[in-house]
Write a protein that holds these residues in place. Structure first.
Motif, PDB file in Angstrom:
ATOM      1  N   MET A   1       0.830  -1.135  -0.052  1.00  9.96           N
ATOM      2  CA  MET A   1      -0.019  -0.006  -0.124  1.00  9.96           C
ATOM      3  C   MET A   1       0.870   1.217  -0.169  1.00  9.96           C
ATOM      4  N   SER A   2       1.953   1.219   0.685  1.00  9.95           N
ATOM      5  CA  SER A   2       2.949   2.566   0.497  1.00  9.95           C
ATOM      6  C   SER A   2       3.286   2.657  -0.908  1.00  9.95           C
ATOM      7  N   MET A   3       3.493   1.611  -1.730  1.00 10.08           N
ATOM      8  CA  MET A   3       3.717   1.894  -3.124  1.00 10.08           C
ATOM      9  C   MET A   3       2.790   2.351  -3.817  1.00 10.08           C
ATOM     10  N   TYR A   4       1.401   1.980  -3.652  1.00 12.20           N
ATOM     11  CA  TYR A   4       0.245   2.725  -4.269  1.00 12.20           C
ATOM     12  C   TYR A   4       0.096   4.098  -4.051  1.00 12.20           C
ATOM     13  N   PHE A   5       0.215   4.470  -2.623  1.00 12.98           N
ATOM     14  CA  PHE A   5       0.124   5.940  -2.137  1.00 12.98           C
ATOM     15  C   PHE A   5       1.273   6.749  -2.484  1.00 12.98           C
ATOM     16  N   LEU A   6       2.498   6.122  -2.844  1.00 16.23           N
ATOM     17  CA  LEU A   6       3.733   6.966  -3.388  1.00 16.23           C
ATOM     18  C   LEU A   6       3.296   6.927  -4.797  1.00 16.23           C
ATOM     19  N   ALA A   7       2.837   6.147  -5.543  1.00 14.76           N
ATOM     20  CA  ALA A   7       2.574   6.256  -6.785  1.00 14.76           C
ATOM     21  C   ALA A   7       1.423   7.234  -7.237  1.00 14.76           C
ATOM     22  N   ALA A   8       0.557   7.484  -6.112  1.00  9.88           N
ATOM     23  CA  ALA A   8      -0.536   8.618  -6.227  1.00  9.88           C
ATOM     24  C   ALA A   8      -0.103   9.769  -5.900  1.00  9.88           C
ATOM     25  N   ARG A   9       1.284   9.941  -5.411  1.00 12.50           N
ATOM     26  CA  ARG A   9       1.602  11.118  -5.096  1.00 12.50           C
ATOM     27  C   ARG A   9       1.042  11.794  -4.062  1.00 12.50           C
ATOM     28  N   PHE A  10       0.666  11.067  -2.867  1.00  8.10           N
ATOM     29  CA  PHE A  10       0.009  11.617  -1.707  1.00  8.10           C
ATOM     30  C   PHE A  10       1.115  12.558  -0.851  1.00  8.10           C
ATOM     31  N   PRO A  11       0.593  13.682  -0.543  1.00 17.17           N
ATOM     32  CA  PRO A  11       1.628  14.423   0.444  1.00 17.17           C
ATOM     33  C   PRO A  11       1.762  13.699   1.735  1.00 17.17           C
ATOM     34  N   VAL A  12       2.791  13.699   2.735  1.00 18.60           N
ATOM     35  CA  VAL A  12       3.067  12.833   3.730  1.00 18.60           C
ATOM     36  C   VAL A  12       1.735  12.696   4.608  1.00 18.60           C
ATOM     37  N   HIS A  13       1.040  13.646   5.130  1.00 20.91           N
ATOM     38  CA  HIS A  13      -0.188  13.531   6.180  1.00 20.91           C
ATOM     39  C   HIS A  13      -1.265  12.894   5.205  1.00 20.91           C
ATOM     40  N   ALA A  14      -1.621  12.936   3.975  1.00 25.21           N
ATOM     41  CA  ALA A  14      -2.323  12.419   3.319  1.00 25.21           C
ATOM     42  C   ALA A  14      -2.175  10.998   3.224  1.00 25.21           C
ATOM     43  N   PHE A  15      -1.079  10.651   2.859  1.00 24.99           N
ATOM     44  CA  PHE A  15      -0.317   9.330   2.855  1.00 24.99           C
ATOM     45  C   PHE A  15      -0.600   8.535   4.052  1.00 24.99           C
ATOM     46  N   LEU A  16      -0.135   9.138   5.211  1.00 28.87           N
ATOM     47  CA  LEU A  16      -0.376   8.419   6.585  1.00 28.87           C
ATOM     48  C   LEU A  16      -1.867   8.313   7.068  1.00 28.87           C
ATOM     49  N   GLY A  17      -2.526   9.288   6.589  1.00 28.44           N
ATOM     50  CA  GLY A  17      -3.880   9.375   7.133  1.00 28.44           C
ATOM     51  C   GLY A  17      -4.775   8.158   6.274  1.00 28.44           C
ATOM     52  N   THR A  18      -4.335   8.181   5.074  1.00 28.32           N
ATOM     53  CA  THR A  18      -5.081   7.020   4.334  1.00 28.32           C
ATOM     54  C   THR A  18      -4.782   5.737   4.636  1.00 28.32           C
ATOM     55  N   ALA A  19      -3.381   5.444   4.852  1.00 30.57           N
ATOM     56  CA  ALA A  19      -2.884   4.322   5.263  1.00 30.57           C
ATOM     57  C   ALA A  19      -3.492   3.862   6.686  1.00 30.57           C
ATOM     58  N   ALA A  20      -3.431   4.942   7.721  1.00 29.66           N
ATOM     59  CA  ALA A  20      -4.090   4.540   9.067  1.00 29.66           C
ATOM     60  C   ALA A  20      -5.499   4.018   8.877  1.00 29.66           C
ATOM     61  N   TRP A  21      -6.341   4.667   8.206  1.00 32.70           N
ATOM     62  CA  TRP A  21      -7.582   3.981   8.199  1.00 32.70           C
ATOM     63  C   TRP A  21      -7.641   2.658   7.321  1.00 32.70           C
ATOM     64  N   PHE A  22      -7.104   2.652   6.275  1.00 34.42           N
ATOM     65  CA  PHE A  22      -6.784   1.193   5.424  1.00 34.42           C
ATOM     66  C   PHE A  22      -6.392   0.113   6.303  1.00 34.42           C
ATOM     67  N   PHE A  23      -5.274   0.306   7.014  1.00 33.79           N
ATOM     68  CA  PHE A  23      -4.950  -0.980   7.900  1.00 33.79           C
ATOM     69  C   PHE A  23      -5.725  -1.128   9.113  1.00 33.79           C
ATOM     70  N   ALA A  24      -6.488   0.022   9.731  1.00 30.12           N
ATOM     71  CA  ALA A  24      -7.406  -0.177  10.861  1.00 30.12           C
ATOM     72  C   ALA A  24      -8.503  -1.004  10.354  1.00 30.12           C
ATOM     73  N   ILE A  25      -8.865  -0.789   9.389  1.00 30.31           N
ATOM     74  CA  ILE A  25     -10.260  -1.451   8.862  1.00 30.31           C
ATOM     75  C   ILE A  25      -9.949  -2.920   8.222  1.00 30.31           C
ATOM     76  N   MET A  26      -8.604  -3.103   7.727  1.00 31.21           N
ATOM     77  CA  MET A  26      -8.103  -4.510   7.356  1.00 31.21           C
ATOM     78  C   MET A  26      -7.905  -5.393   8.531  1.00 31.21           C
ATOM     79  N   ASN A  27      -7.183  -4.823   9.453  1.00 37.04           N
ATOM     80  CA  ASN A  27      -6.852  -5.718  10.815  1.00 37.04           C
ATOM     81  C   ASN A  27      -8.021  -5.860  11.440  1.00 37.04           C
ATOM     82  N   LEU A  28      -9.146  -5.040  11.642  1.00 35.64           N
ATOM     83  CA  LEU A  28     -10.402  -5.636  12.333  1.00 35.64           C
ATOM     84  C   LEU A  28     -11.011  -6.525  11.463  1.00 35.64           C
ATOM     85  N   LEU A  29     -10.879  -6.466  10.109  1.00 35.94           N
ATOM     86  CA  LEU A  29     -11.441  -7.666   9.524  1.00 35.94           C
ATOM     87  C   LEU A  29     -10.906  -9.168   9.538  1.00 35.94           C
ATOM     88  N   LYS A  30      -9.579  -8.968   9.748  1.00 32.00           N
ATOM     89  CA  LYS A  30      -8.712 -10.191  10.087  1.00 32.00           C
ATOM     90  C   LYS A  30      -8.843 -10.611  11.292  1.00 32.00           C
TER      91      LYS A  30
END
Length: 254
Positions: A164-193
């Motif tokens: 997912m870091s590669m995807y957000f990097l390819a999308a050219r996210f600024p640092v905080h948008a990168f970290l905020g989107t990653a935070a929600w993504f993995f919080a949801i994924m880990n709850l599902l797991k």
């Protein structure tokens, strides 16, 4: 394995891994691949997977506290179908593949995505979106591809961070948008797991007690990461993500 079975060196390795979990959640997603390696080297395979998942969820809480308002929700919503497909495929893959096969497949995928990401970033950005991402790098095909691989790798090895870091990097996210989107993504994924891991017996009373001991290290790593993220330059952040992902891929391959 009980607490008494762990040497001082083993505890130090687990504490370092927990510190990296916290740091990865608030500063450098993908570096928790090193945590996966340390836990797998110290604990039995099943115990390491369950114990690490709980620590990752604790790290998710710190990440959401720090960046909950910085996520790019259109990206997260577009990724849902691909991620669900990846989670399902990962579950099937785990049913028949051995550990060695799982590690090598993920390593190859990471290197492929690294090449794709660097090629994508070398192209000129087109029509920047609200978070600075280029439409060309956020096409439905790229979103579905990265989402499915991210779901697959997080299901089979708690190793979705580099993907997912590669995807957000390819999308050219600024640092905080990168970290905020990653935070929600993995919080949801880990709850599902979580229910799947409990059902498979990967989380036990012992692993939970182990996690309680390691929570302060996760918290310390998260606070250090939060401090670092406020000061890091975008170019340094992007380079660090690339280097950590390459190291993670090489580790999985060897």
């Amino acid at each position: 394995m009980t607490f008494s079975d762990l040497s001082v060196l083993a505890w130090a390795g687990l504490a370092l891994a927990a510190l990296l979990v916290g740091f990865s959640k608030t500063a450098l997603p993908g570096i928790n691949t090193l945590s996966v390696a340390l836990f797998a080297a110290i604990l039995p395979a099943k115990s390491s997977t369950g114990a690490l998942l709980v620590l990752l969820m604790i790290g998710d809480a710190f990440a959401l506290w720090a960046y909950r308002r910085s996520a790019h929700w259109p990206t997260l919503i577009r990724m849902i179908p691909g991620v669900l497909a990846g989670l399902a495929l990962g579950g099937v893959f785990l049913a028949w593949a051995g550990d060695g096969t799982v590690r090598r497949v993920i390593g190859v995928l990471l290197l492929f995505l690294m090449g794709l990401t660097l090629w994508q970033r070398a192209r000129p950005a087109t029509t920047p979106g609200p978070t600075g991402d280029a439409v060309g790098s956020s096409s439905w095909l790229a979103t579905a591809g990265y989402g499915s691989v991210g779901g697959f790798t997080t299901m089979v090895a708690n190793a979705g961070g580099p993907v997912m870091s590669m995807y957000f990097l390819a999308a050219r996210f600024p640092v905080h948008a990168f970290l905020g989107t990653a935070a929600w993504f993995f919080a949801i994924m880990n709850l599902l797991k979580l229910p799947v891991s409990i059902g498979l017996g990967l989380i036990s009373t012992h692993t939970l007690l182990l996690d309680v001991v390691l929570i302060p290290a996760v918290a310390a790593g998260a606070l250090v990461g939060r401090w670092a993220a406020r000061r890091i330059r975008q170019s340094i952040f992007d380079l660090a993500v690339i280097v950590v992902t390459i190291l993670g891929a090489v580790y999985l391959l060897i």
